[in-house]
Design a protein around this motif. Structure first.
Motif, PDB file in Angstrom:
ATOM      1  N   GLU A 124       0.948  -1.131  -0.141  1.00  0.00           N
ATOM      2  CA  GLU A 124      -0.302  -0.110   0.228  1.00  0.00           C
ATOM      3  C   GLU A 124       0.390   0.901   0.016  1.00  0.00           C
ATOM      4  O   GLU A 124       1.874   1.235   0.446  1.00  0.00           O
ATOM      5  CB  GLU A 124      -0.877   0.004   1.244  1.00  0.00           C
ATOM      6  N   ASN A 125       0.165   2.385  -1.176  1.00  0.00           N
ATOM      7  CA  ASN A 125       1.057   3.655  -0.146  1.00  0.00           C
ATOM      8  C   ASN A 125       2.446   3.943  -1.604  1.00  0.00           C
ATOM      9  O   ASN A 125       3.138   4.804  -1.800  1.00  0.00           O
ATOM     10  CB  ASN A 125       0.955   4.862   0.481  1.00  0.00           C
ATOM     11  N   ASN A 255      -1.709  11.287  -2.032  1.00  0.00           N
ATOM     12  CA  ASN A 255      -0.092  10.540  -2.773  1.00  0.00           C
ATOM     13  C   ASN A 255      -0.154  11.024  -3.275  1.00  0.00           C
ATOM     14  O   ASN A 255      -1.023  12.431  -4.824  1.00  0.00           O
ATOM     15  CB  ASN A 255      -0.393   9.203  -2.282  1.00  0.00           C
ATOM     16  N   THR A 256       1.362  12.406  -2.894  1.00  0.00           N
ATOM     17  CA  THR A 256       2.410  13.167  -4.241  1.00  0.00           C
ATOM     18  C   THR A 256       3.667  12.745  -4.860  1.00  0.00           C
ATOM     19  O   THR A 256       4.384  12.379  -3.400  1.00  0.00           O
ATOM     20  CB  THR A 256       1.784  14.362  -3.812  1.00  0.00           C
ATOM     21  N   ASP A 940      -6.274   9.274  13.747  1.00  0.00           N
ATOM     22  CA  ASP A 940      -5.005   8.852  13.846  1.00  0.00           C
ATOM     23  C   ASP A 940      -4.429   9.455  12.656  1.00  0.00           C
ATOM     24  O   ASP A 940      -5.141   9.764  11.676  1.00  0.00           O
ATOM     25  CB  ASP A 940      -4.559   7.148  13.062  1.00  0.00           C
ATOM     26  N   LEU A 941      -3.390  10.138  12.488  1.00  0.00           N
ATOM     27  CA  LEU A 941      -2.557  10.735  10.883  1.00  0.00           C
ATOM     28  C   LEU A 941      -1.376  10.474  10.993  1.00  0.00           C
ATOM     29  O   LEU A 941      -0.327  10.237  11.754  1.00  0.00           O
ATOM     30  CB  LEU A 941      -2.651  12.119  11.327  1.00  0.00           C
ATOM     31  N   THR A 942      -1.094   9.129   9.597  1.00  0.00           N
ATOM     32  CA  THR A 942      -0.108   8.798   9.481  1.00  0.00           C
ATOM     33  C   THR A 942       0.899   9.025   8.520  1.00  0.00           C
ATOM     34  O   THR A 942       0.174  10.020   6.861  1.00  0.00           O
ATOM     35  CB  THR A 942       0.144   7.192   8.659  1.00  0.00           C
ATOM     36  N   LEU A 943       2.009  10.310   8.323  1.00  0.00           N
ATOM     37  CA  LEU A 943       2.923  10.929   7.446  1.00  0.00           C
ATOM     38  C   LEU A 943       3.943   9.784   6.950  1.00  0.00           C
ATOM     39  O   LEU A 943       4.296   8.704   7.949  1.00  0.00           O
ATOM     40  CB  LEU A 943       3.281  12.392   8.076  1.00  0.00           C
ATOM     41  N   GLN A 944       3.576   9.677   5.556  1.00  0.00           N
ATOM     42  CA  GLN A 944       4.852   8.202   5.073  1.00  0.00           C
ATOM     43  C   GLN A 944       5.694   8.955   3.880  1.00  0.00           C
ATOM     44  O   GLN A 944       5.217  10.233   2.700  1.00  0.00           O
ATOM     45  CB  GLN A 944       3.885   7.527   4.233  1.00  0.00           C
ATOM     46  N   ALA A 945       6.520   8.836   3.423  1.00  0.00           N
ATOM     47  CA  ALA A 945       8.191   9.580   2.506  1.00  0.00           C
ATOM     48  C   ALA A 945       7.991   7.795   1.864  1.00  0.00           C
ATOM     49  O   ALA A 945       8.794   6.841   3.170  1.00  0.00           O
ATOM     50  CB  ALA A 945       8.952  10.098   2.401  1.00  0.00           C
ATOM     51  N   GLN A 946       8.497   7.171   0.622  1.00  0.00           N
ATOM     52  CA  GLN A 946       8.437   6.514  -0.476  1.00  0.00           C
ATOM     53  C   GLN A 946       9.580   6.758  -1.166  1.00  0.00           C
ATOM     54  O   GLN A 946       9.489   8.227  -2.010  1.00  0.00           O
ATOM     55  CB  GLN A 946       7.396   6.011  -0.782  1.00  0.00           C
ATOM     56  N   ALA A 978      -0.275  11.496   3.168  1.00  0.00           N
ATOM     57  CA  ALA A 978      -1.015  11.152   4.437  1.00  0.00           C
ATOM     58  C   ALA A 978      -2.191  10.394   4.452  1.00  0.00           C
ATOM     59  O   ALA A 978      -2.659  10.922   3.378  1.00  0.00           O
ATOM     60  CB  ALA A 978      -1.252  12.675   4.565  1.00  0.00           C
ATOM     61  N   THR A 979      -2.403  10.159   5.088  1.00  0.00           N
ATOM     62  CA  THR A 979      -3.288   9.179   5.696  1.00  0.00           C
ATOM     63  C   THR A 979      -4.175   9.542   6.823  1.00  0.00           C
ATOM     64  O   THR A 979      -3.643   9.560   8.468  1.00  0.00           O
ATOM     65  CB  THR A 979      -2.705   7.804   5.895  1.00  0.00           C
ATOM     66  N   LEU A 980      -5.656   9.904   6.318  1.00  0.00           N
ATOM     67  CA  LEU A 980      -6.506  10.688   7.740  1.00  0.00           C
ATOM     68  C   LEU A 980      -7.611   9.716   8.330  1.00  0.00           C
ATOM     69  O   LEU A 980      -8.038   9.360   7.641  1.00  0.00           O
ATOM     70  CB  LEU A 980      -6.865  12.373   7.777  1.00  0.00           C
ATOM     71  N   LYS A 981      -7.561   9.261   9.467  1.00  0.00           N
ATOM     72  CA  LYS A 981      -8.311   8.269   9.492  1.00  0.00           C
ATOM     73  C   LYS A 981      -9.457   8.937  11.024  1.00  0.00           C
ATOM     74  O   LYS A 981      -8.779   9.415  11.908  1.00  0.00           O
ATOM     75  CB  LYS A 981      -8.080   6.985  10.566  1.00  0.00           C
TER      76      LYS A 981
END
Length: 982
Positions: A124-125, A255-256, A940-946, A978-981
């Motif tokens: 995912e993501n 996602n950008t 929840d707020l999850t920030l992710q860099a890939q 960024a994923t917001l729940k």
């Protein structure tokens, strides 16, 4: 009396209803996100940040269940209490993995077959449009190769090698939520060839990777035999996300991604290129440059320096994706709705790009007594791909001093008719729109305690519209081209299919014995409707967007193809004391692709496992907590030959006789045309060591495919070149696989795991009677690998003449086709991956490294004669001159010297163009942080860099060691999400 009775009943009910409150902790700390509910009730409460919950219960002595994904489930008998405070205790151990084997599910430790799995957390993501890109390097025995870096393109997927002599006979079976997808390309190759590598678009492009819960790959006979003929090349089972047993939640992900093409080669600069060209004319004794040598004769600026790599495919481009999902449920009803939209640019720029939008909807409903469960699923996507009608990658070979592309007034520059401006190709447009609808219904009814009836039914509709526009504006105005020469091509493919699979399941368990069995049948039908049209001679290019405006309209293809398939299948599994397991599967298949007397065939397999770690002499061993030895043997088949191949067929001729179009026979009837068959064998050892900290699996497999579906050559007097038939050729795929998973650290706040896999495949043509009399003699040799190429042997460059020399392998004193007999291996020697994940409190870090040892064609295979008006990679500047007699490449030429031209042609069919293309690639790196939030709207707020395809270590000199030929190389991407729940 009625009123009084109502009050009495209401009073009793009210008396039985209670509100229970309490706090859930772990190690004296409040625990958030624990689901609290009464057993059998639909009402679910969730603890807040303080660990507090409030839930209503009924009945005299209800049972309350406390559930959290990281802790063991707790059940409390309430009694008369109204306040319950509990601690969930120790963290839950590693959860038992359950695998989807298609018609049944099996615990990982109890399986007798070979099944690989990746889950949502692995895919995912990621900044990719196809799950296959996420799966590269993650599974042993599964080779996934991307055909080009162009979005919407295809992938070459091989599960334990190639079983068929024909490329189209090696596609795996794709199953999405129980419904088969068309395994072959969704593109009309006549329209997409030259744009997408091999003209193929992967059918899995229609599925958003973020909508996928898991992907299982069935590899050996025990796992695939229940799919019969469809499972000969392996089975890929995709399960989309479903509802959950928890309070309703809303999740939004943004996602950008910024992407750029990888660059593996350096091109010659202007001075180097011009010297090459001058040497070519000098070698051919041409002192006066011809009028067409614009790069040398003064027509073009010889001091100009343009990086065409950057100009044509070097654009940095942006991609964006948004996903919204709503899911939740209770003990009876779980639901999930996901909506997604994605836009991806291209390295070509100019407004081209790929879009995908869609939704997936699923629901699972169970009756109160749990006897009936109904699970409908709907998945719908629309893909839009807009490109020019040729991959611009080859334009990097333009002379580096070629003219600029635009005049100062912004119009295309034709440099006084000396320059074929490649940007004119942007006037030629290719567009593809694919709509895919997949719907599925699963029904499970518990008839008796040990018996259940199941029904799997599905419908798939794929509608693809392609068009290529070739307006006259793509030509130099000096040619006089106008709208009357403009052309338009359209193609429409509509594929609809349905499948119905009723099943009867039986499960029985007593003392040390456990039995399970199933019997079912499959009825499937697919129809393809194909229409291809051509229009030309438009009154204006403004009208080219509508075929009806063409004065000349032609129907190039108008076909309807029907495929029918049915089968009966069964499975029997016996487990004694959890130590000895035997699994039997069988299937009888019928396909409309074969002759009337050969349509049905039988397939089956037997698998066995011995869990020796449960034996008394090993039960108290401290270092071994799990050990299993398993074996399987069975057969599968294949009907991937296309439809109507066994029949007499006739084709409409373009020749006109007496004003009438005729037909001619195009294929001969063969009533004995039947199934390819593959026999599979596997032996494997699985170990769990040191309390499951180390898990190791090693396996050896051997597949033998016979009764090959090929075209047998016929005498010319028959009027046909071949007849489709089964040939007694036998292909063997064997190899070894290893998978290692290590949990280095597993504590509450810190976890570190490492996983690795390695596959060493070997393939061989065991038998092929009279191969010398067939066209396959130029491609294969009995006793050799299926990945060989027959080539000339390059001796080197003659230091006196400067021309390539080749070995006279047959000793007849000349170099001709009879000397093209040297055998060179090509393809993969071994491949694998290494991944690791680290979790520290709210932080998570993971990476994946992919490695491939292989030999492939070099870029030399695709480059024209050295010295003509076309640039070359800088490594090719080591060419012969009187001063450089010990050169790697022959002397450059202009094409007028036949010896040099012929030597170049032989060179491209020699062992010199097959080189080491091994690589190690950092395929994915990801870093995420979950921001702790207090109680509020956002849970929840999850920030992710890939980063995807971050760098590649390779000695290969070409565009890309993975992508063959002059197609867009692989893409390097950086993404933030960024994923917001809620």
């Amino acid at each position: 009396m009625a009123f009084g009775f109502t009050l009495l009943v209401s009073g009793v009910a009210i008396g039985q209803m209670r509100t229970i409150t309490g706090t859930v902790t772990e190690n004296n700390q409040p625990l958030k996100g624990v689901s609290v509910f009464q057993e059998g009730s639909n009402e679910v409460a969730v603890t807040n940040a303080s660990g507090v919950y409030r839930v209503q219960v009924s009945g005299e002595n209800p049972i309350i269940i406390y559930r959290h994904p990281d802790y063991p489930e707790r059940k409390i008998t309430l009694g008369s209490r109204i306040t319950v405070n509990i601690s969930l205790g120790k963290e839950k151990e590693i959860e038992e993995v359950v695998l989807n084997a298609g018609y049944y599910k099996v615990k990982d430790k109890e399986r007798t077959g070979s099944i690989a799995k990746i889950s949502a957390k692995d895919i995912e993501n990621q900044p990719v449009t196809n799950i296959l890109a996420s799966a590269q390097g993650r599974m042993a025995g599964v080779s996934i190769t991307q055909n080009s870096g162009t979005a919407g393109g295809g992938f070459d997927v091989q599960i334990r090698g190639k079983n068929s002599l024909r490329p189209e006979g090696n596609y795996p079976l794709y199953i999405v939520d129980g419904v088969p997808l068309n395994s072959q390309s969704n593109a009309l190759t006549s329209l997409s060839v030259g744009i997408l590598s091999k003209g193929e678009a992967s059918p899995l492009n229609s599925i958003n990777p973020n909508d996928i819960e898991s992907m299982e790959v069935l590899k050996d006979a025990d796992a695939t035999a229940i799919y019969g003929s469809r499972g000969a090349n392996g089975v890929v089972i995709i399960t989309t996300k479903k509802g959950s047993f928890r309070k309703a939640s809303l999740e939004f992900t943004m996602n950008t991604t910024i992407s750029k093409v990888n660059q593996f080669i350096e091109m010659a600069n202007t001075s180097q290129y011009l010297q090459l060209r001058k040497d070519a004319f000098k070698n051919d004794n041409i002192s006066a440059y011809p009028v067409t040598a614009y790069d040398l004769n003064g027509k073009w600026n010889q001091s100009r320096e343009i990086d065409w790599y950057k100009t044509f495919i070097g654009d940095t481009f942006l991609s964006q994706q948004q996903q919204l999902s709503y899911s939740g449920g209770n003990s009876q009803n779980q639901y999930h709705l996901g909506i997604h939209h994605q836009e991806q640019g291209t390295a070509f720029g100019n407004g081209m790009g790929y879009k995908r939008s869609g939704f997936n909807l699923s629901n699972t409903y169970s009756t109160e007594d749990r006897k009936l469960k109904i699970s409908p699923t709907i998945y719908y996507t629309v893909q839009d791909n807009t490109l020019n009608d040729a991959d611009l990658t080859r334009q990097i070979l333009l002379a580096p001093n070629a003219p600029v592309l635009y005049n100062p007034n912004g119009q295309l520059n034709w440099e006084n008719n000396t320059f074929a401006n490649p940007l004119a190709k942007l006037e030629n447009k290719y567009s593809s729109k694919i709509k895919t609808l997949t719907s599925n219904m699963n029904v499970d009814y518990q008839v008796f305690e040990d018996w259940s009836l199941k029904l799997n039914a599905g419908y798939t509709l794929t509608e693809q519209n392609e068009s290529r526009l070739n307006p006259s504006t793509a030509f130099n105005p000096s040619t006089g081209a106008n709208s009357s020469t403009s052309m338009r091509y359209d193609g429409v493919v509509v594929r609809d299919s349905w499948i119905i699979e009723p099943q009867l399941h039986w499960n029985k368990k007593w003392t040390h014995h456990k039995l399970s069995a199933l019997a079912g049948m499959t009825v499937e039908e697919r129809k393809d409707r194909i229409l291809r049209l051509q229009g030309n001679d438009f009154s204006s290019n403004d009208l080219i967007g509508n075929l009806s405006n063409a004065k000349v309209q032609k129907v190039l293809d108008d076909n309807e193809v029907q495929y029918r398939y049915n089968a009966f299948f069964g499975r029997f599994n016996y487990d004694y004391s959890g130590k000895y397991i035997v699994n039997l599967t069988a299937r009888r298949d019928g396909s409309s692709r074969f002759g009337p007397q050969k349509r049905f065939a039988n397939f089956g397999a037997v698998g066995a496992a011995w869990i020796f770690s449960k034996e008394s002499f090993l039960e108290n061993t401290s270092w071994l907590n799990f050990g299993k030895l398993r074996m399987s043997l069975g057969t599968a088949g294949s009907d991937l030959i296309g439809d109507y191949q066994f029949m007499d067929t006739y084709t409409t001729t373009t020749q006109i006789y007496d004003g009438v179009s005729g037909i001619y026979p195009s294929r001969l009837f063969n009533p004995n045309f039947s199934w390819e068959k593959t026999t599979k064998m596997e032996t494997a050892l699985e170990l769990g060591l040191f309390k499951d900290k180390v898990n190791l699996t090693v396996a050896y497999y051997q597949n033998r495919s016979s009764n090959q579906l090929v075209g047998l050559p016929l005498a010319a007097t028959t009027g046909f070149l071949t007849v489709q038939s089964n040939f007694p050729a036998k292909v063997q795929n064997a190899g070894a696989e290893a998978e290692l998973n290590v949990n280095l650290i597993r504590k509450k706040d810190f976890r570190w795991s490492v996983a690795a896999n390695l596959t060493v495949p070997r393939t061989k043509l065991l038998e092929f009677e009279n191969i010398e009399s067939t066209s396959y003699a130029t491609m294969y040799e009995v006793g050799r690998s299926m990945n060989i190429k027959k080539v000339y042997e390059l001796k080197g460059v003659n230091p006196d003449t400067g021309v390539y020399e080749f070995s006279d392998l047959n000793g007849d004193g000349k170099i001709d086709l009879n000397d093209r007999i040297k055998v060179v291996d090509i393809g993969m020697k071994f491949f694998g991956g290494l991944s690791s994940q680290i979790n520290y409190k709210n932080w998570s870090f993971a990476f994946l490294i992919q490695g491939v040892k292989q030999r492939q064609y070099s870029l030399d295979y695709s480059i024209s004669l050295l010295g003509i008006m076309s640039n070359v990679p800088s490594y090719m500047l080591d060419y012969w001159t009187p001063e450089n007699r010990d050169a790697r490449y022959q002397r450059p030429g202009t094409g007028t010297n036949s010896d040099v031209t012929r030597a170049h042609s032989l060179y491209q069919s020699s062992d010199a163009v097959i080189v080491d293309a091994s690589f190690i690639r950092l395929n994915n790196v990801q870093l995420s942080y979950k921001i702790p939030l207090k109680e509020g709207l956002i849970r929840d707020l999850t920030l992710q860099a890939q980063a995807q395809n971050l760098f590649t270590i390779t000695g290969y000199k070409g565009l890309d060691p993975e992508v063959a030929g002059f197609y867009l190389p692989s893409i390097k991407s950086y993404s933030l999400s960024a994923t917001l729940k809620f």
